[in-house]
Design an enzyme around this catalytic site. Structure first.
Site, PDB file in Angstrom:
ATOM      1  N   VAL A  63      66.848  -6.161   4.034  1.00 36.84           N
ATOM      2  CA  VAL A  63      65.506  -6.545   4.466  1.00 36.84           C
ATOM      3  C   VAL A  63      65.633  -7.728   5.412  1.00 36.84           C
ATOM      4  CG1 VAL A  63      63.275  -7.457   3.714  1.00 36.84           C
ATOM      5  CG2 VAL A  63      64.460  -5.752   2.317  1.00 36.84           C
ATOM      6  N   GLU A  64      65.190  -7.535   6.619  1.00 35.69           N
ATOM      7  CA  GLU A  64      65.120  -8.641   7.577  1.00 35.69           C
ATOM      8  C   GLU A  64      63.720  -9.227   7.436  1.00 35.69           C
ATOM      9  OE1 GLU A  64      67.665  -9.616   9.413  1.00 35.69           O
ATOM     10  OE2 GLU A  64      68.989  -7.885   9.180  1.00 35.69           O
TER      11      GLU A  64
END
Length: 128
Positions: A63-64
């Site tokens: 997850v960015e």
């Protein structure tokens, strides 16, 4: 399909990632609905996701939390609030998919049992 569903659950609930603007994050994600296969975005040798996928039963989603890889300290509070709802939505979705206990007729766990799913070319095995 499960990984795409999880990624979409996060991306669709994130106010910045769900923005369909061509200017957001350089427009990389607009045509992909806010998600991308990490190997298509950037690649590096020896990452944990590759190792875990190929050699363990651990699958990963990266997850960015925003467009900037290294945001400034004063931006972190805003970034947290942009991500909070999306992370909670993601956490609710992770309980989907196949899960369970592989056991014999007496309820004893079966070690090293191979689990295959039709259409998925990556078997997993039960623990030792």
């Amino acid at each position: 399909q499960v990984f795409k569903m999880l990624a979409k659950a996060y991306a669709d609930a994130h106010p910045v990632i769900s923005d369909r603007s061509e200017l957001r994050c350089g427009g990389n994600f607009v045509k992909r609905g806010g998600i991308i296969n990490g190997a298509e975005w950037y690649s590096f040798t020896g990452g944990m996701a590759d190792f875990n996928y190929l050699h363990t039963n651990c699958f990963e989603v990266t997850v960015e939390v925003g467009c900037e890889k290294f945001p400034l300290e004063e931006e972190l509070f805003t970034i947290w609030h942009e991500n909070k709802g999306a992370l909670l939505n993601y956490m609710e979705m992770v309980h989907r998919g196949i899960k369970g206990i592989v056991s014999d007729k007496f309820g004893n766990p079966i070690k090293n049992a191979r689990i295959s799913v039709r259409g998925i070319q990556h078997d997993v095995t039960t623990g030792n």
